[in-house]
Enzyme design. Structure first.
Site, PDB file in Angstrom:
ATOM      1  N   CYS A   1      33.965  56.965  42.445  1.00 44.77           N
ATOM      2  CA  CYS A   1      34.966  57.162  43.492  1.00 44.77           C
ATOM      3  C   CYS A   1      36.195  57.869  42.915  1.00 44.77           C
ATOM      4  O   CYS A   1      36.262  58.171  41.720  1.00 44.77           O
ATOM      5  CB  CYS A   1      35.367  55.819  44.094  1.00 44.77           C
ATOM      6  SG  CYS A   1      36.202  54.720  42.935  1.00 44.77           S
TER       7      CYS A   1
ATOM      8  N   CYS B   1      37.848  55.961  39.983  1.00 44.21           N
ATOM      9  CA  CYS B   1      37.058  56.058  38.748  1.00 44.21           C
ATOM     10  C   CYS B   1      37.246  57.427  38.106  1.00 44.21           C
ATOM     11  O   CYS B   1      37.413  57.524  36.888  1.00 44.21           O
ATOM     12  CB  CYS B   1      35.583  55.821  39.041  1.00 44.21           C
ATOM     13  SG  CYS B   1      35.214  54.213  39.722  1.00 44.21           S
TER      14      CYS B   1
END
Length: 113
Positions: free
Chosen positions: A44, A47
């Site tokens: 995501c 991250c």
């Protein structure tokens, strides 16, 4: 079969090993003198931001490191991480559940040196 006093014999489970033993390395071992850095998360935006901050920190510090991104939830769970993104240095989780700034990442990476 649990009826009539007979106990079912169970085979040893694969999950009884330590999380470090279960987690497969992303791409081999780190060369000697360098650290192995892993970003744990689904891929995501948070991250990816943690990975970008970590790479920028490594460049600033002039550290040689093997950086990998673990997206498999089974491997992430094997590390004991319950919330992502997380940062693991040399197989040890040092941060979980938030995006580190470059200064925070630098502090953690210098400790691992």
């Amino acid at each position: 079969m649990g009826l009539f006093g007979k106990k079912k014999e169970s085979a040893p489970c694969c999950c009884s090993a330590s999380p470090a033993a279960q987690a497969a390395p992303v791409s081999g071992t780190a060369p000697s003198g360098s650290v192995k850095v892993e970003i744990l998360g689904s891929g995501c935006a948070k991250c990816n931001q943690l990975e970008a901050n970590t790479r920028a920190t490594l460049a600033q510090l002039g550290m040689e490191a093997q950086v990998g991104h673990v997206t498999d939830f089974a491997q992430i769970a094997a590390y004991g991480v319950m919330s992502t993104p997380a940062l693991a240095i040399d197989g040890k989780v040092v941060s979980a559940g938030r995006v580190l700034t470059t200064a925070e990442a630098a502090e953690l990476l210098q400790k691992a040196k």
